[in-house]
Design a protein around this motif. Structure first.
Motif, PDB file in Angstrom:
ATOM      1  N   THR A 293       0.635  -1.306   0.300  1.00 19.15           N
ATOM      2  CA  THR A 293      -0.255   0.313   0.049  1.00 19.15           C
ATOM      3  C   THR A 293       0.868   1.706  -0.351  1.00 19.15           C
ATOM      4  N   THR A 320      -2.804  -3.198 -10.656  1.00 17.24           N
ATOM      5  CA  THR A 320      -3.018  -1.757 -10.603  1.00 17.24           C
ATOM      6  C   THR A 320      -2.156  -1.147  -9.472  1.00 17.24           C
ATOM      7  N   ASP A 324      -1.939   2.517  -7.443  1.00 12.79           N
ATOM      8  CA  ASP A 324      -2.648   2.544  -6.670  1.00 12.79           C
ATOM      9  C   ASP A 324      -1.595   3.517  -5.455  1.00 12.79           C
TER      10      ASP A 324
END
Length: 349
Positions: A293, A320, A324
Motif C-alpha cells: 500500500t 493496479t 494505487d
C-alpha cells in the motif's frame, strides 16, 4: 481492479508457480501488441513530485518491481507499462539453473505472505543478456546477479564477474549475496567474502553497483557490510531480501515450509532494517519487504528509502498496485506538506 478480483480466486486455485507462469504468458502476449500503450496510459502516474534521482538514475516514480518476478527479463516492458518506476530482473547466474524441486512456492493467504525456495532458477546470463540488449524499457532496468548453485564460495568472485560480463549493459547491478534458498550463500555474507566479490566486480567496471542484504544478519554483520559499501564506494544498498525467520503471528498452514518469507509479515522488520541502514550510510537505500500500500511505501521512504520495491504485494493486490501506491503517495505528501518524494526521504530519522 474488478477484473483481477474476479480472476484472483481462479488464479489462487492454481499452484503459485503455475499461476505465475500464466500471468507471465499473458503479459508477454500483451507486450507484443498495441495494448501495451493502452496499459501505460491507464496505469502510469505522471507527476514531478514522484520523481527521484538515485544511484545515477532518474526514476519517474519510486515504486519498483523487485527481483524474482521477472527472473529472465521476459516482460520488463509490460511491468513498466503497469506503472512501475523501475524494474529489477533476475537473480541471474552464469549458467542456466533449474532451481529446487517443486513444490517450491507457497501462498500464506491468511497473512498476505509468500514462502519460496525457488533456488535461483533462471535461463543463464547469456540468454538474459541477449534479451536485455534487445529491450528498451523506458524506465531504469537493473539486474540482480547471484552465485551459481554449485560454485564453491572461494570461486564466487570470478563466478559473479562471469555473469556480469555476459549480461552486458543495464542501468544498475545488484549483488545478491543473501539468497536463503540456494547453496553456499551463507558463506558469502562474511566480511572477507563480501569484499572479494564486490572488489572483483568493481575491478570489472560494474556500475552503478548495489548490494542486497539479508534481514537475518545480526547488527555487527550489517555494520561490516556498510563498511564495505563505504570502502568500495558502492552506489546503493537494497534492504532487504526474504527472511528465514517465522514471526509468531503467522496463521497460514504453510508457515512451517522452508524458504524465504516475503510480504506483509515482514513489513515492519524490513522497515526497521531500512532505518538502521539509512542512519549509518550516506548512499541511497532501496526499501523492500511487505510493500503493498501507499502507507507501506511511505513508511519506508520516511525511514530513509529513496525508492521501494515489491513483488508479493502484486500477487495479493493485482496489476493496479503501482498506480494505487503512487496516487496514495501524492495524497500523503500533500497531507504532510512535502513538495516531493525526495523531500520525505528520511523524515523519521
Amino acid at each position: 481492479m474488478n477484473v483481477y478480483r474476479l480472476a484472483k480466486p481462479l488464479l489462487f486455485r492454481l499452484s503459485p508457480e503455475t499461476a505465475h507462469r500464466a500471468i507471465h504468458e499473458l503479459l508477454g502476449g500483451v507486450q507484443r501488441t498495441p495494448l501495451l500503450s493502452l496499459l501505460s496510459n491507464r496505469f502510469t502516474v505522471s507527476d514531478e513530485r514522484l520523481e527521484v534521482s538515485a544511484f545515477e538514475q532518474e526514476f519517474p516514480n519510486p515504486v519498483g518491481l523487485a527481483a524474482g518476478f521477472d527472473k529472465n527479463a521476459e516482460i520488463p516492458r509490460a511491468m513498466a507499462a503497469l506503472g512501475f518506476g523501475f524494474v529489477e530482473v533476475g537473480g541471474v547466474t552464469a549458467n542456466p539453473q533449474t532451481g529446487n524441486p517443486r513444490p517450491r512456492m507457497f501462498r500464506l493467504r491468511e497473512d498476505e505472505g509468500v514462502i519460496n525456495r525457488m533456488g535461483l532458477n533462471n535461463h543463464g546470463a547469456t540468454t538474459v543478456g541477449n534479451r536485455l540488449a534487445e529491450t528498451d524499457v523506458g524506465v531504469p532496468l537493473g539486474v540482480n546477479i547471484a552465485k551459481s548453485e554449485h560454485v564453491d564460495p572461494a570461486d564466487a568472485p570470478e563466478d559473479y564477474c562471469q555473469t556480469y560480463d555476459e549480461l552486458g549493459a543495464a542501468d544498475f547491478f545488484v549483488v545478491n549475496i543473501s539468497c536463503p534458498n540456494s547453496q553456499g550463500f551463507t558463506e558469502l555474507q562474511n566480511r572477507e567474502s563480501m569484499a572479494e566479490i564486490i572488489g572483483a566486480l568493481n575491478d570489472r567496471g560494474a556500475s552503478p553497483l548495489l548490494v542486497k542484504l539479508s534481514p537475518d544478519l545480526p547488527e555487527p554483520a550489517v555494520d561490516d557490510a556498510l563498511e564495505i559499501v563505504d570502502e568500495f564506494d558502492l552506489d546503493g544498498i537494497v534492504a532487504t531480501n526474504t527472511t528465514t525467520d517465522r514471526p509468531a503471528s503467522l496463521d497460514s498452514p504453510y508457515r512451517s515450509e522452508t524458504g524465504g518469507l516475503s510480504g506483509k509479515p515482514i513489513e515492519s522488520s524490513a522497515t526497521e532494517m531500512v532505518r538502521y541502514v539509512a542512519r549509518r550510510s550516506d548512499v541511497p537505500v532501496v526499501g523492500v519487504g511487505g510493500v503493498s500500500t501507499a502507507a507501506d511505501a511511505y513508511r519506508k521512504i520516511r525511514a530513509g528509502a529513496s525508492v521501494v520495491q515489491l513483488y508479493t504485494g502484486l500477487i495479493y493486490r493485482g496489476p493496479t498496485i503501482a498506480r494505487d501506491i503512487n496516487r496514495g503517495l501524492l495524497t500523503l505528501l500533500e497531507r504532510d506538506g512535502f513538495e516531493s518524494v525526495e523531500d520525505a526521504v528520511g523524515a523519521d530519522l
